[in-house]
Structure formats: structure tokens, C-alpha cells
Design a protein around this motif. Sequence first.
Motif, PDB file in Angstrom:
ATOM      1  N   GLY A   1      36.937  18.746 -45.984  1.00 43.24           N
ATOM      2  CA  GLY A   1      37.549  19.293 -47.181  1.00 43.24           C
ATOM      3  C   GLY A   1      38.737  20.194 -46.953  1.00 43.24           C
ATOM      4  N   HIS A   2      39.068  20.525 -45.700  1.00 43.58           N
ATOM      5  CA  HIS A   2      40.152  21.474 -45.443  1.00 43.58           C
ATOM      6  C   HIS A   2      41.519  20.814 -45.346  1.00 43.58           C
ATOM      7  N   ARG A   3      41.580  19.472 -45.428  1.00 42.71           N
ATOM      8  CA  ARG A   3      42.861  18.773 -45.394  1.00 42.71           C
ATOM      9  C   ARG A   3      42.926  17.786 -46.556  1.00 42.71           C
ATOM     10  N   THR A   4      44.125  17.633 -47.109  1.00 41.26           N
ATOM     11  CA  THR A   4      44.332  16.716 -48.235  1.00 41.26           C
ATOM     12  C   THR A   4      45.292  15.618 -47.813  1.00 41.26           C
ATOM     13  N   LEU A   5      45.012  14.384 -48.225  1.00 45.00           N
ATOM     14  CA  LEU A   5      45.879  13.266 -47.908  1.00 45.00           C
ATOM     15  C   LEU A   5      47.167  13.380 -48.724  1.00 45.00           C
ATOM     16  N   ALA A   6      48.293  13.464 -48.037  1.00 44.39           N
ATOM     17  CA  ALA A   6      49.582  13.603 -48.712  1.00 44.39           C
ATOM     18  C   ALA A   6      50.281  12.270 -48.900  1.00 44.39           C
ATOM     19  N   ALA A   7      50.092  11.327 -47.960  1.00 45.61           N
ATOM     20  CA  ALA A   7      50.759  10.026 -48.051  1.00 45.61           C
ATOM     21  C   ALA A   7      50.030   9.044 -47.153  1.00 45.61           C
ATOM     22  N   ALA A   8      50.253   7.763 -47.412  1.00 43.99           N
ATOM     23  CA  ALA A   8      49.654   6.707 -46.595  1.00 43.99           C
ATOM     24  C   ALA A   8      50.643   5.552 -46.495  1.00 43.99           C
ATOM     25  N   ASP A   9      50.837   5.047 -45.293  1.00 38.69           N
ATOM     26  CA  ASP A   9      51.756   3.943 -45.054  1.00 38.69           C
ATOM     27  C   ASP A   9      51.000   2.797 -44.399  1.00 38.69           C
ATOM     28  N   ARG A  10      51.194   1.582 -44.918  1.00 42.59           N
ATOM     29  CA  ARG A  10      50.617   0.413 -44.257  1.00 42.59           C
ATOM     30  C   ARG A  10      51.510   0.041 -43.078  1.00 42.59           C
TER      31      ARG A  10
ATOM     32  N   HIS B   1      48.737  10.538 -43.672  1.00 41.71           N
ATOM     33  CA  HIS B   1      49.476  11.779 -43.461  1.00 41.71           C
ATOM     34  C   HIS B   1      48.808  12.891 -44.269  1.00 41.71           C
ATOM     35  N   PHE B   2      48.355  13.926 -43.575  1.00 42.17           N
ATOM     36  CA  PHE B   2      47.674  15.032 -44.240  1.00 42.17           C
ATOM     37  C   PHE B   2      48.644  16.179 -44.522  1.00 42.17           C
ATOM     38  N   ASP B   3      48.216  17.061 -45.419  1.00 42.73           N
ATOM     39  CA  ASP B   3      49.100  18.133 -45.872  1.00 42.73           C
ATOM     40  C   ASP B   3      49.368  19.188 -44.807  1.00 42.73           C
ATOM     41  N   ASP B   4      48.627  19.177 -43.708  1.00 44.90           N
ATOM     42  CA  ASP B   4      48.883  20.136 -42.637  1.00 44.90           C
ATOM     43  C   ASP B   4      49.752  19.549 -41.530  1.00 44.90           C
ATOM     44  N   GLY B   5      50.291  18.341 -41.780  1.00 44.10           N
ATOM     45  CA  GLY B   5      51.168  17.716 -40.804  1.00 44.10           C
ATOM     46  C   GLY B   5      50.476  16.817 -39.800  1.00 44.10           C
ATOM     47  N   THR B   6      49.147  16.768 -39.809  1.00 48.61           N
ATOM     48  CA  THR B   6      48.419  15.897 -38.898  1.00 48.61           C
ATOM     49  C   THR B   6      48.334  14.488 -39.482  1.00 48.61           C
ATOM     50  N   THR B   7      47.985  13.546 -38.627  1.00 48.63           N
ATOM     51  CA  THR B   7      47.863  12.154 -39.053  1.00 48.63           C
ATOM     52  C   THR B   7      46.605  11.535 -38.461  1.00 48.63           C
ATOM     53  N   ALA B   8      46.194  10.423 -39.043  1.00 51.49           N
ATOM     54  CA  ALA B   8      45.101   9.592 -38.530  1.00 51.49           C
ATOM     55  C   ALA B   8      45.433   8.162 -38.930  1.00 51.49           C
ATOM     56  N   VAL B   9      44.651   7.221 -38.452  1.00 54.84           N
ATOM     57  CA  VAL B   9      44.865   5.809 -38.768  1.00 54.84           C
ATOM     58  C   VAL B   9      43.602   5.234 -39.377  1.00 54.84           C
TER      59      VAL B   9
END
Length: 341
Positions: free
Chosen positions: A35-44, A57-65
Motif C-alpha cells: 500500500g505504500h506505492r501507487t501505480l503511476a503508469a504502465a507500458d506494454r 511505473h510507481f509514484d516513487d520512481g521505482t519500476t517492476a514488470v
Amino acid sequence: MTAAPDQPAPARSPSARTALTRDALAPLARAAAGGHRTLAAADRLRGGSRKGVYRLHFDDGTTAVAYVWSAGEDYWDAGPSDLRDPFSPGTGLDLFTAAHDRLAAVGVRTPRLLHADGTHTHLPADAAVVEDLPGGSLEELLARDPRAAPEVMERTAALLETLHGCVGPRFGKVALVDDGGSSHGGPCEQRVAEGALRSIAEIAVRDPRAAAARWAFEQAVHTLAAEVRPRARHTLVHGELGPDHVLVTPDGHPALIDIEGLLYCDVEQEHVFLQLRFGRHYEALRVPGLDEARLRLYRLSLHLGLVAGPLRLLDGDFPRPEGMRAIAESNLVRALHLVGR
């Protein structure tokens, strides 16, 4: 490594393919990130033909796949994988998690699994979220910085030594064999020959050059298969290991992706693919002691499969047809050369 089915898949309307939105992926991202990070964007991301691959892309600048397995993301329209068929399509969450666990157990690097959902709680599809390794692919690195090639290829060779040093009790998909199951059909060389013959039948009705060479292709497969002697060793192999399926970590180490096809098989099956995809860089991966009879059979089968598969994919709505046509053409030329045509 996938054997060609007897009939091509029906074409799908391009309008049926719609990338998932940020809002659609938000519940999955929340489950993976907490709950401490929010999804800001997603790219296929480009490249996936059997599953959707999205960078989160999360609101804290981190990413995952995120990986998403669904009919809408599968351009092959292959349906569920048959666990008892070693060369059925390597697709699905169960295959992915089994492969991830096996690679982790033997010490082969792959992006760390952050969350897996096979209950369709967050999406109407099986899905997983893994760490994002920002170094790019080995294919990109070799093109961008050839001076980095020797060191990274040496590390890739060491990774393959670890991978191929793991043996299993039977021929088959890791998800099946590690659970105590057995594949149906014969040994690896028999299944490869059968797949090659299906590919020949499929491409002979699509290309006049293949039709003219059909007898030569079939005789070559039968002759090469007869030269292969039985073997009891079943090696852990990736199945489709090109430089595009190797990510480079920020500290310069290789990590395998697209691992769903992981199986216990002949190591020569891996090496004919490595040689084709790595080209001049393959010398760093070459090992002694490979069975030349198996290499000859598997090389011809590989080229035939890489004609049949791309042509079948073009029956549907794959968005980058030029690349698939080029793959089919180059491999048909190679296959014709192998039979003296």
C-alpha cells in the motif's frame, strides 16, 4: 522448440487486441508493491507474443514488470500448454513459477518473483510481477557496446554451465518432471523428428520452394534421426535462449527471462538455437563433447520450425509481420541449403 500443430490457428481481428491500462493493472501492482506505492503508469513492452509484458511505473520512481497470460495477449492462439507434451507451447503461470523455482534452486539468475496470482483476483487472467532489471538485454548490449561482449559472454557461458549441469530423471517440462510426472511419446530425438515432419507438411502447402523440396526434407529427417543413438541423460535447458532472452543486471551479470519453456532435454537442442541466435558471439558459449548426430537433426528441425511457426503466426494479427516474414525466409534458405537445394 515448439512442435508445429497440424492446423494453423484461426485469424483474429486486430480490434480484439487491446493493451491493458494503468487502471486495469493497478490492483495487481498494489498486491505486488503493497500500500505504500501507487501505480503511476504502465507500458506494454515489445517482444511478447505469448503473454503480455508490462513495465509498471510507481509514484516513487521505482519500476517492476508484470506478466499477463490470457487469450487476448497470446498472438499464437495456442490455448493452455499440455504439460505431458515437452514441446507444447511454453506458456502459463504454472510453467513460469515452476521454472522460476527450479532456476532459483540451481543458482541461475532470473528476475525475482514479487507476486503471482493464479486466482484471477486482480485481473481476469493469470499474472505475475517480477523485479525490473534496468540494464537492458544482452542483445542490446552486444549491439551498443561490443567492447563489453567478452566479459558478459564469459559470464553467460558460466551461467549456461550451471544450467546445463543440472540433470533431471526424465525428458519433459520442468513443471511436470519436478512434480513426478512423465511425458507422453518417445525420447527427445524422436519427438524432434516428428515435429520436423509436421513442419515440412505445413510449409510445403505455403511455399513452392518447400513443396519442391518436400521429399528431400523428409528423407533428410529420417536419415538424420536414424543416426542418433539412445541416451539417458536429460539436461536442464531454456529452450529458446537468444541474447534477447538474457537481461544484463546493473552490475553486468546475465539473468534469464521468458523461462516458461524450461525443460529437461538434450543439451544439443539448446546449442543449435544458441548458435543461430548468438551468431559470431556463439564461440564464447561453445562446449566440447556435443553429439554431432543430434546437432545435425536438431539444426534442420530448428530451421524448419522457424519457417512453419512464423508463417502460422502471420495467419493472425501479429503486429510486426515484416520481422516474422524475414525469420521464415532466412530459415527456409538455411533449411534448403542443409538438404542441398
